[in-house]
Design a protein around this motif. Structure first.
Motif, PDB file in Angstrom:
ATOM      1  N   ILE A  46       0.837  -1.205   0.000  1.00 13.83           N
ATOM      2  CA  ILE A  46       0.000   0.000   0.000  1.00 13.83           C
ATOM      3  C   ILE A  46       0.872   1.255   0.000  1.00 13.83           C
ATOM      4  O   ILE A  46       0.689   2.147  -0.828  1.00 13.83           O
ATOM      5  CB  ILE A  46      -0.980  -0.013   1.197  1.00 13.83           C
ATOM      6  CG1 ILE A  46      -2.048  -1.082   0.985  1.00 13.83           C
ATOM      7  CG2 ILE A  46      -1.622   1.361   1.388  1.00 13.83           C
ATOM      8  CD1 ILE A  46      -2.919  -1.355   2.205  1.00 13.83           C
ATOM      9  N   ALA A  91      -5.050   0.211  -3.704  1.00 14.43           N
ATOM     10  CA  ALA A  91      -4.314   1.369  -3.192  1.00 14.43           C
ATOM     11  C   ALA A  91      -4.257   2.472  -4.246  1.00 14.43           C
ATOM     12  O   ALA A  91      -4.402   3.657  -3.925  1.00 14.43           O
ATOM     13  CB  ALA A  91      -2.913   0.962  -2.760  1.00 14.43           C
ATOM     14  N   ARG A  95      -5.847   6.229  -3.930  1.00 23.03           N
ATOM     15  CA  ARG A  95      -4.591   6.924  -3.625  1.00 23.03           C
ATOM     16  C   ARG A  95      -4.756   8.323  -3.065  1.00 23.03           C
ATOM     17  O   ARG A  95      -3.868   8.844  -2.426  1.00 23.03           O
ATOM     18  CB  ARG A  95      -3.698   6.947  -4.859  1.00 23.03           C
ATOM     19  CG  ARG A  95      -4.227   7.788  -6.003  1.00 23.03           C
ATOM     20  CD  ARG A  95      -3.388   7.589  -7.260  1.00 23.03           C
ATOM     21  NE  ARG A  95      -3.905   8.321  -8.397  1.00 23.03           N
ATOM     22  CZ  ARG A  95      -4.846   7.892  -9.205  1.00 23.03           C
ATOM     23  NH1 ARG A  95      -5.399   6.709  -8.999  1.00 23.03           N
ATOM     24  NH2 ARG A  95      -5.251   8.624 -10.228  1.00 23.03           N
ATOM     25  N   GLN A  97      -6.818   9.185  -0.760  1.00 26.32           N
ATOM     26  CA  GLN A  97      -7.148   9.081   0.664  1.00 26.32           C
ATOM     27  C   GLN A  97      -5.900   9.309   1.503  1.00 26.32           C
ATOM     28  O   GLN A  97      -4.838   8.794   1.185  1.00 26.32           O
ATOM     29  CB  GLN A  97      -7.696   7.684   0.995  1.00 26.32           C
ATOM     30  CG  GLN A  97      -9.127   7.485   0.668  1.00 26.32           C
ATOM     31  CD  GLN A  97     -10.028   8.255   1.624  1.00 26.32           C
ATOM     32  OE1 GLN A  97      -9.684   8.541   2.755  1.00 26.32           O
ATOM     33  NE2 GLN A  97     -11.188   8.609   1.129  1.00 26.32           N
ATOM     34  N   TRP A 103      -6.908   3.554   5.519  1.00 26.94           N
ATOM     35  CA  TRP A 103      -5.922   2.579   5.081  1.00 26.94           C
ATOM     36  C   TRP A 103      -5.861   1.390   6.041  1.00 26.94           C
ATOM     37  O   TRP A 103      -5.606   0.259   5.620  1.00 26.94           O
ATOM     38  CB  TRP A 103      -4.554   3.234   4.893  1.00 26.94           C
ATOM     39  CG  TRP A 103      -4.589   4.158   3.728  1.00 26.94           C
ATOM     40  CD1 TRP A 103      -4.491   5.522   3.745  1.00 26.94           C
ATOM     41  CD2 TRP A 103      -4.805   3.798   2.354  1.00 26.94           C
ATOM     42  NE1 TRP A 103      -4.625   6.022   2.463  1.00 26.94           N
ATOM     43  CE2 TRP A 103      -4.807   4.985   1.592  1.00 26.94           C
ATOM     44  CE3 TRP A 103      -4.983   2.592   1.685  1.00 26.94           C
ATOM     45  CZ2 TRP A 103      -4.985   5.002   0.218  1.00 26.94           C
ATOM     46  CZ3 TRP A 103      -5.156   2.602   0.309  1.00 26.94           C
ATOM     47  CH2 TRP A 103      -5.154   3.792  -0.409  1.00 26.94           C
ATOM     48  N   SER A 107      -6.490  -2.312   4.724  1.00 23.21           N
ATOM     49  CA  SER A 107      -5.468  -3.323   4.969  1.00 23.21           C
ATOM     50  C   SER A 107      -6.015  -4.468   5.804  1.00 23.21           C
ATOM     51  O   SER A 107      -5.753  -5.645   5.523  1.00 23.21           O
ATOM     52  CB  SER A 107      -4.264  -2.674   5.663  1.00 23.21           C
ATOM     53  OG  SER A 107      -3.199  -3.573   5.761  1.00 23.21           O
ATOM     54  N   MET A 162      -0.960  -0.848  10.163  1.00 20.40           N
ATOM     55  CA  MET A 162      -1.264   0.320   9.338  1.00 20.40           C
ATOM     56  C   MET A 162      -1.616   1.515  10.214  1.00 20.40           C
ATOM     57  O   MET A 162      -1.157   2.633   9.955  1.00 20.40           O
ATOM     58  CB  MET A 162      -2.403   0.006   8.367  1.00 20.40           C
ATOM     59  CG  MET A 162      -2.684   1.105   7.366  1.00 20.40           C
ATOM     60  SD  MET A 162      -1.299   1.481   6.245  1.00 20.40           S
ATOM     61  CE  MET A 162      -1.347   0.083   5.154  1.00 20.40           C
ATOM     62  N   TYR A 166       1.317   4.064   9.528  1.00 25.05           N
ATOM     63  CA  TYR A 166       0.976   4.816   8.319  1.00 25.05           C
ATOM     64  C   TYR A 166       1.514   6.250   8.336  1.00 25.05           C
ATOM     65  O   TYR A 166       2.246   6.653   7.435  1.00 25.05           O
ATOM     66  CB  TYR A 166      -0.540   4.813   8.081  1.00 25.05           C
ATOM     67  CG  TYR A 166      -0.962   5.691   6.932  1.00 25.05           C
ATOM     68  CD1 TYR A 166      -0.790   5.252   5.618  1.00 25.05           C
ATOM     69  CD2 TYR A 166      -1.498   6.948   7.140  1.00 25.05           C
ATOM     70  CE1 TYR A 166      -1.158   6.044   4.548  1.00 25.05           C
ATOM     71  CE2 TYR A 166      -1.873   7.755   6.075  1.00 25.05           C
ATOM     72  CZ  TYR A 166      -1.699   7.304   4.787  1.00 25.05           C
ATOM     73  OH  TYR A 166      -2.059   8.093   3.732  1.00 25.05           O
TER      74      TYR A 166
END
Length: 182
Positions: A46, A91, A95, A97, A103, A107, A162, A166
């Protein structure tokens, strides 16, 4: 238009970057191998898709081939041919986001559905046997249901990794890209 076309050429730096990304995925997998169904592969696919865009088109196939080379090209490997590209595609679609929660859910959802994705080759190959379509579906379904506890662990691991990683990793990667452009 010419500049955009020029940016899509694969440079020596890009090839090295692809190698580094695959190495990061493989090292992360090896480091967490002692934990059943807990991995950072989904996280990296991702993040690499979000940060390095079209280069993921090289990362995912090299990763898949590396996995087959290291662990053998068994029935499990067939699923890698569509599962990891599917995650990269999702992803890419989302993209824009930037929410860590978004995410994390994506995930985690991928982790939860991983067993279902794995069951597809069993269903197809089971249907190719003497029992036909029905036996194939039963084989795939049985394989999927038996693995649900592992899929739950996979989903929770993906979600937590995540959620925690992230923002800091994306910020670090953004800073790295900015400093590289200068």
């Amino acid at each position: 238009m010419e500049k955009q076309k020029e940016q899509r050429k694969l440079s020596i730096q890009d090839i090295a970057l692809v190698g580094v990304m695959v190495a990061v995925i493989e090292v992360s997998k090896a480091a967490l191998a002692f934990l059943p169904n807990i991995e950072l592969t989904s996280f990296w696919v991702i993040l690499f898709t979000l940060m390095f865009e079209w280069k993921i088109l090289f990362v995912v196939p090299v990763f898949i081939l590396t996995e087959g080379t290291v662990y053998g090209f068994g029935l499990w490997w067939i699923m890698y041919l569509y599962a990891w590209p599917l995650l990269a595609l999702l992803a890419w679609i989302f993209r824009r986001q930037e929410s860590a929660w978004f995410w994390s859910v994506l995930s985690g959802g991928f982790g939860l559905m991983f067993g279902f994705l794995c069951a597809i080759p069993y269903a197809v190959l089971g249907a190719a046997g003497d029992g036909g379509f029905r036996d194939g579906l039963v084989a795939g379904f049985t394989w999927w249901v038996a693995g649900i506890p592992w899929d739950i662990a996979h989903a929770v691991g993906n979600f937590v990794f995540m959620l925690i990683l992230y923002r800091p990793v994306r910020k670090a990667m953004s800073n790295m890209k900015k400093s590289r452009i200068r």
